[in-house]
Design a protein around this motif. Structure first.
Motif, PDB file in Angstrom:
ATOM      1  N   LEU A  65       9.507   2.896  -1.230  1.00 52.79           N
ATOM      2  CA  LEU A  65      10.692   2.392  -1.913  1.00 52.79           C
ATOM      3  C   LEU A  65      10.446   1.063  -2.607  1.00 52.79           C
ATOM      4  CD1 LEU A  65      13.400   3.222   0.789  1.00 52.79           C
ATOM      5  CD2 LEU A  65      12.789   4.538  -1.243  1.00 52.79           C
ATOM      6  N   GLY A  66       9.685   0.180  -1.981  1.00 48.80           N
ATOM      7  CA  GLY A  66       9.539  -1.172  -2.488  1.00 48.80           C
ATOM      8  C   GLY A  66       8.427  -1.328  -3.506  1.00 48.80           C
ATOM      9  N   ILE A  67       8.467  -2.478  -4.194  1.00 46.52           N
ATOM     10  CA  ILE A  67       7.402  -2.859  -5.121  1.00 46.52           C
ATOM     11  C   ILE A  67       6.336  -3.604  -4.336  1.00 46.52           C
ATOM     12  CG2 ILE A  67       6.800  -4.265  -7.127  1.00 46.52           C
ATOM     13  CD1 ILE A  67       9.624  -3.790  -8.152  1.00 46.52           C
ATOM     14  N   THR A  68       5.117  -3.135  -4.409  1.00 48.59           N
ATOM     15  CA  THR A  68       4.017  -3.736  -3.660  1.00 48.59           C
ATOM     16  C   THR A  68       3.049  -4.422  -4.613  1.00 48.59           C
ATOM     17  OG1 THR A  68       4.173  -2.023  -1.954  1.00 48.59           O
ATOM     18  CG2 THR A  68       2.138  -3.294  -2.045  1.00 48.59           C
ATOM     19  N   LEU A  69       2.713  -5.665  -4.296  1.00 47.61           N
ATOM     20  CA  LEU A  69       1.688  -6.400  -5.024  1.00 47.61           C
ATOM     21  C   LEU A  69       0.521  -6.654  -4.081  1.00 47.61           C
ATOM     22  CD1 LEU A  69       3.884  -9.030  -6.940  1.00 47.61           C
ATOM     23  CD2 LEU A  69       3.059  -6.826  -7.764  1.00 47.61           C
TER      24      LEU A  69
ATOM     25  N   THR B 119      -0.365  -6.492 -13.866  1.00 43.63           N
ATOM     26  CA  THR B 119      -1.269  -5.338 -13.903  1.00 43.63           C
ATOM     27  C   THR B 119      -2.350  -5.456 -12.848  1.00 43.63           C
ATOM     28  OG1 THR B 119      -0.890  -5.022 -16.273  1.00 43.63           O
ATOM     29  CG2 THR B 119      -2.881  -4.043 -15.345  1.00 43.63           C
ATOM     30  N   PHE B 120      -2.957  -6.633 -12.740  1.00 41.47           N
ATOM     31  CA  PHE B 120      -4.032  -6.825 -11.769  1.00 41.47           C
ATOM     32  C   PHE B 120      -3.538  -6.766 -10.329  1.00 41.47           C
ATOM     33  CE2 PHE B 120      -6.253  -9.457 -15.252  1.00 41.47           C
ATOM     34  CZ  PHE B 120      -6.868  -8.324 -15.747  1.00 41.47           C
ATOM     35  N   LEU B 121      -2.257  -7.075 -10.109  1.00 40.11           N
ATOM     36  CA  LEU B 121      -1.712  -7.112  -8.756  1.00 40.11           C
ATOM     37  C   LEU B 121      -0.925  -5.863  -8.384  1.00 40.11           C
ATOM     38  CD1 LEU B 121      -0.418 -10.809  -8.747  1.00 40.11           C
ATOM     39  CD2 LEU B 121      -2.440  -9.932  -7.565  1.00 40.11           C
ATOM     40  N   ALA B 122      -0.642  -4.994  -9.350  1.00 41.36           N
ATOM     41  CA  ALA B 122       0.221  -3.836  -9.109  1.00 41.36           C
ATOM     42  C   ALA B 122      -0.346  -2.944  -8.009  1.00 41.36           C
ATOM     43  CB  ALA B 122       0.398  -3.033 -10.395  1.00 41.36           C
ATOM     44  N   GLY B 123       0.548  -2.551  -7.092  1.00 42.32           N
ATOM     45  CA  GLY B 123       0.146  -1.683  -5.995  1.00 42.32           C
ATOM     46  C   GLY B 123       0.717  -0.285  -6.092  1.00 42.32           C
ATOM     47  N   ASP B 124       1.331   0.045  -7.223  1.00 35.78           N
ATOM     48  CA  ASP B 124       1.861   1.396  -7.411  1.00 35.78           C
ATOM     49  C   ASP B 124       1.883   1.714  -8.901  1.00 35.78           C
ATOM     50  OD1 ASP B 124       4.777   0.897  -8.531  1.00 35.78           O
ATOM     51  OD2 ASP B 124       4.517  -0.491  -6.857  1.00 35.78           O
ATOM     52  N   LEU B 125       2.024   2.992  -9.221  1.00 36.25           N
ATOM     53  CA  LEU B 125       1.952   3.443 -10.604  1.00 36.25           C
ATOM     54  C   LEU B 125       3.143   2.977 -11.431  1.00 36.25           C
ATOM     55  CD1 LEU B 125       0.643   7.112 -10.172  1.00 36.25           C
ATOM     56  CD2 LEU B 125      -0.598   5.170 -11.127  1.00 36.25           C
TER      57      LEU B 125
ATOM     58  N   LEU C 239       2.720  -0.589 -12.340  1.00 37.75           N
ATOM     59  CA  LEU C 239       1.662  -0.666 -13.344  1.00 37.75           C
ATOM     60  C   LEU C 239       2.205  -0.282 -14.718  1.00 37.75           C
ATOM     61  CD1 LEU C 239      -1.363  -1.176 -13.813  1.00 37.75           C
ATOM     62  CD2 LEU C 239      -1.756   1.245 -13.345  1.00 37.75           C
ATOM     63  N   PHE C 240       3.047   0.738 -14.768  1.00 43.71           N
ATOM     64  CA  PHE C 240       3.664   1.145 -16.028  1.00 43.71           C
ATOM     65  C   PHE C 240       4.551   0.031 -16.587  1.00 43.71           C
ATOM     66  CE2 PHE C 240       7.468   2.853 -18.123  1.00 43.71           C
ATOM     67  CZ  PHE C 240       6.885   3.515 -19.191  1.00 43.71           C
ATOM     68  N   VAL C 241       5.349  -0.592 -15.726  1.00 40.67           N
ATOM     69  CA  VAL C 241       6.200  -1.699 -16.161  1.00 40.67           C
ATOM     70  C   VAL C 241       5.355  -2.849 -16.708  1.00 40.67           C
ATOM     71  CG1 VAL C 241       7.849  -3.460 -15.386  1.00 40.67           C
ATOM     72  CG2 VAL C 241       8.091  -1.100 -14.615  1.00 40.67           C
ATOM     73  N   SER C 242       4.236  -3.111 -16.072  1.00 38.16           N
ATOM     74  CA  SER C 242       3.333  -4.171 -16.554  1.00 38.16           C
ATOM     75  C   SER C 242       2.824  -3.862 -17.952  1.00 38.16           C
ATOM     76  CB  SER C 242       2.141  -4.321 -15.591  1.00 38.16           C
ATOM     77  OG  SER C 242       2.570  -4.584 -14.279  1.00 38.16           O
ATOM     78  N   PHE C 243       2.466  -2.610 -18.178  1.00 34.64           N
ATOM     79  CA  PHE C 243       2.014  -2.214 -19.510  1.00 34.64           C
ATOM     80  C   PHE C 243       3.108  -2.430 -20.553  1.00 34.64           C
ATOM     81  CE2 PHE C 243      -1.553   1.044 -18.414  1.00 34.64           C
ATOM     82  CZ  PHE C 243      -2.283   0.010 -17.861  1.00 34.64           C
ATOM     83  N   GLU C 244       4.339  -2.099 -20.192  1.00 33.19           N
ATOM     84  CA  GLU C 244       5.435  -2.251 -21.148  1.00 33.19           C
ATOM     85  C   GLU C 244       5.727  -3.730 -21.419  1.00 33.19           C
ATOM     86  OE1 GLU C 244       6.680   0.571 -22.783  1.00 33.19           O
ATOM     87  OE2 GLU C 244       4.856   1.140 -21.711  1.00 33.19           O
TER      88      GLU C 244
END
Length: 550
Positions: A69-73, A128-134, A137-142
């Motif tokens: 459920l959560g955002i993981t870094l 992007t470098f810290l993203a722990g889920d897809l 990571l997608f939000v970072s790209f945007e």
């Protein structure tokens, strides 16, 4: 220590709000905020890198919501190293841009836009470098896409708008593919968290695994500008202002390479598509460098070398051994600094000579010896001349290929040698044309301002260089005192020829060179660190246990 993990993302985002609030009225305060925040991000990145090396991966679940459920870094050795190098490079580029006067003297550039967009870009790269889920990571790209479009189209000139439109179209296509891959993954496994995916993906049918892997690799290959999905890059980057081009070319393509490393080791171990990756790596190396050989514009030439040298990194990912990943990581951090430096130098050459067209340049070694030195050192580093860091990275990759012993590995070793020799030829070509030979007739001298009333490339008339449609049609030299701060549009780019280049620009460029040279001076600790990073990547267990709390 885990509480520090989100700060490289949060600090630039908070600073963006301050920059937008006070930037229009307090320009110095806006610049101070940007420099101070990026300095703080650099310090935090170094702390996280050291902590990850000593203690293992660090993680934080935002809002205290556990996966899925959560955002993981997550910060491990690789992400810590990438954060540190990227923070140092973005800080140097920011100082360069302030010295250039792009944010406070170029009338075509909205003053309040550059700093917020740049800070958002830094936040996206860090996320992007810290993203722990897809999904994260997608939000970072945007986030990076939004900021990138603003930076690419600064000034709103025709060439920049066309380049920005191309970049956005390609990025939106890759985002669509990414979203489909995320939806398929969640539908099949009920999570998008990297650690949980690493445990659940082996339970899927092999065909489904391969399809998800292929879609993710395609997305990241587009971001990294890997052949055959790299045609957009030479037309998108060169039209932007020099600092923007430098940070894009040096850093943003490595975001795609990082994502390939992360997913191939954590989610898809076993190297099922290794041969395909090595074939793509070989094509990128050779086609990219042959494209560079054919260029006469310095920025386009460097854009093609960028595509070519991405192939070295994909070579390491395709081999998928500890030695290969160690060499690839060394080459990534080396290439971030060197490629950034060369584009910064291209901006200095453009400011000194009025153009980056090599056929119109000459005599710069005598006229601007410091500028010549600033080009020569990173150019030799890019070519891989011993004992510079480019040589260290290439040697590590070629040793890994020899140790692997497969047919594709030997072909890639030979391709690496050929690419390195052609890179040396290309850099020697630039040196001979722009620096070593005598200045050609009609070269813009210091104090000459080149102005054009039409930035269109659609005409077919021949200009001074005799080449139709090159954007030099109708350009007339106007002589003004050297160093006069006048924003001049040449092919959509602000150019002021001057015999004395701004010290902040020179200092920032020298700082990136010093950073690249430090990889040579501290080659032993660097390669030891990258070897530990490679072991951690391939082992996977420390990452999974840290995120899932096992």
């Amino acid at each position: 220590m885990n509480a520090l993990v989100p700060l490289p993302v949060l600090l630039p985002l908070c600073a963006t709000g301050l920059s937008l609030t006070f930037g229009t009225r307090m320009q110095r305060f806006q610049r101070f905020i940007s420099v101070a925040v990026l300095t703080a991000v650099l310090a935090l990145s170094i702390i996280l890198m050291i902590a990850a090396d000593r203690q293992g991966p660090l993680s934080v679940h935002l809002g205290d919501f556990a996966p899925p459920l959560g955002i993981t870094l997550v910060a491990d050795r690789l992400s810590g190293l990438m954060l540190t190098v990227s923070s140092a490079v973005t800080l140097c580029v920011l100082i360069y841009s302030l010295g250039q006067g792009m944010t406070d003297r170029d009338k075509e550039t909205p003053l309040a836009v550059f700093h917020p967009a740049y800070l958002i870009l830094v936040a996206g790269v860090s996320c992007t470098f810290l993203a722990g889920d897809l999904v994260n990571l997608f939000v970072s790209f945007e986030i990076m896409l939004v900021a990138s479009f603003v930076l690419l189209t600064l000034g709103g000139t025709g060439p920049r708008m066309r380049a920005g439109s191309t970049y956005v179209i390609i990025s939106l296509f890759s985002s669509m593919v990414f979203l489909i891959a995320i939806a398929m993954t969640y539908a099949a496994l009920g999570t998008v968290n990297f650690a949980q995916l690493a445990e659940r993906l082996p339970g899927l049918p092999l065909g489904v695994q391969t399809l998800i892997q292929a879609m993710l690799i395609t997305v990241f290959a587009i971001k990294a500008a890997v052949f055959p999905v790299a045609a957009w890059l030479p037309d998108s980057y060169p039209t932007a202002p020099a600092p923007v081009t430098a940070v894009f070319a040096g850093l943003l393509t490595k975001v795609g390479v990082y994502c390939m490393m992360r997913t191939e080791t954590l989610l898809f171990p076993g190297n099922r598509i290794g041969d395909l990756l090595m074939a793509v790596a070989l094509a990128s190396m050779l086609i990219g460098i042959l494209g560079a050989v054919a260029q006469t514009d310095l920025k386009r030439l460097l854009s093609f070398t960028l595509i070519s040298h991405i192939g070295f990194m994909v070579f390491g990912i395709g081999l998928a051994t500890r030695e290969a990943y160690g060499g690839a990581i060394v080459y990534v951090v080396h290439h971030i600094t060197v490629q950034t430096t060369l584009f910064l130098v291209a901006g200095l050459i453009e400011r000194r000579g009025g153009t980056t067209e090599l056929t119109r340049l000459g005599g710069l070694a005598k006229a601007a010896p410091i500028l010549a030195l600033l080009f020569f050192v990173p150019a030799m580093n890019l070519a891989g001349i011993p004992p510079l860091s480019g040589f260290i990275g290439k040697l590590g990759l070629m040793r890994a290929g020899v140790a692997d012993g497969s047919t594709w590995a030997w072909i890639l070793v030979a391709g690496s040698v050929v690419t390195s020799l052609l890179t040396l030829y290309v850099t020697a070509k630039v040196w001979n044309l722009a620096f070593w030979r005598a200045a050609p007739p009609g070269q813009a001298e210091a104090g000459t301002v080149l102005e054009s009333g039409d930035d269109s490339d659609d005409d077919t008339d021949e200009g001074p260089d005799g080449v139709p449609g090159t954007g030099d049609e109708g350009i007339e030299p106007v002589h003004r005192p050297a160093g006069q701060a006048v924003a001049v549009t040449l092919h959509g780019r602000a150019v002021t020829t001057t015999s004395r280049l701004p010290r902040p620009m020179m200092a920032a460029t020298a700082a990136t060179i010093a950073l690249a040279l430090s990889f040579t001076v501290f080659a032993g600790p660097l390669t030891a660190f990258t070897d530990r990073s490679a072991v951690e990547l391939l082992k996977r267990t420390p990452y999974i246990e840290e995120v899932l709390g096992k």
